[in-house]
Design a protein around this motif. Structure first.
Motif, short mmCIF file in Angstrom:
data_model
loop_
_atom_site.label_atom_id
_atom_site.label_comp_id
_atom_site.label_asym_id
_atom_site.label_seq_id
_atom_site.Cartn_x
_atom_site.Cartn_y
_atom_site.Cartn_z
N THR A 132 -6.58 -10.98 -0.26
CA THR A 132 -7.73 -11.45 -0.96
C THR A 132 -7.81 -13.09 -1.16
OG1 THR A 132 -7.96 -9.39 -2.36
CG2 THR A 132 -9.20 -11.41 -3.09
N TYR A 181 0.65 -7.55 10.43
CA TYR A 181 0.69 -6.76 9.05
C TYR A 181 2.15 -7.10 8.33
CZ TYR A 181 0.06 -3.30 5.42
OH TYR A 181 -0.12 -2.95 4.22
N GLU A 233 -2.83 -6.26 -0.98
CA GLU A 233 -4.29 -6.54 -1.32
C GLU A 233 -4.63 -7.69 -1.96
OE1 GLU A 233 -2.43 -3.82 -1.91
OE2 GLU A 233 -3.24 -2.17 -0.48
N ASP A 234 -3.79 -7.93 -2.98
CA ASP A 234 -4.17 -9.30 -3.76
C ASP A 234 -3.72 -10.56 -2.67
OD1 ASP A 234 -4.89 -7.92 -5.76
OD2 ASP A 234 -2.91 -8.23 -7.06
N SER A 290 0.65 -7.86 -4.48
CA SER A 290 0.37 -6.53 -3.61
C SER A 290 -0.16 -7.24 -2.25
CB SER A 290 -0.58 -5.81 -4.39
OG SER A 290 -1.67 -6.42 -4.50
#
Length: 124
Positions: free
Chosen positions: A56, A37, A52-53, A50
């Protein structure tokens, strides 16, 4: 030329060989490029996304871990998504995952020097 060495390994590594190698350690059979992480956070920041992006676009979940995705270069040749084919090097080198940072001193090569020699021209 400054050779890198690590305790418990019978070989040394010449990082100046990377320039001429063309990224053998970043390409080849399909596999996993594990990222933790905190490494994912650094990579996301580096590419202005980000977490998250970034996840993805560039990660795949494998059970409870994350691996960078790959791109297919040929039928049996894959590369890390961040391998720059024109420059033949890592596009996120300063923030690459520890799996990449520790190569070629991987546990699997400790007793298999022939295998790491095949993979890496910097082994001396």
């Amino acid at each position: 030329m400054e050779l890198m060495e690590q305790e418990g390994y019978n070989y040394k590594f010449d990082p100046s060989a990377c320039e001429a190698c063309g990224g053998h350690c970043c390409t080849g059979e399909s596999g996993y490029i594990w990222a933790k992480y905190d490494e994912i956070e650094k990579m996301a920041t580096f590419v202005n996304l980000s977490v998250e992006d970034f996840a993805t676009m560039y990660l795949r979940k494998v059970k409870h871990r994350y691996s960078l995705i790959e791109k297919q270069l040929a039928p049996d040749n894959f590369a890390c998504i961040f391998f720059d084919e024109s420059k033949k090097r890592c596009a996120i080198y300063p923030v690459r995952p520890s799996q990449c940072r520790t190569f070629p001193f991987w546990e699997q090569f400790k007793n298999d020097e022939d295998e790491v020699r095949k993979e890496c021209p910097g082994i001396v």
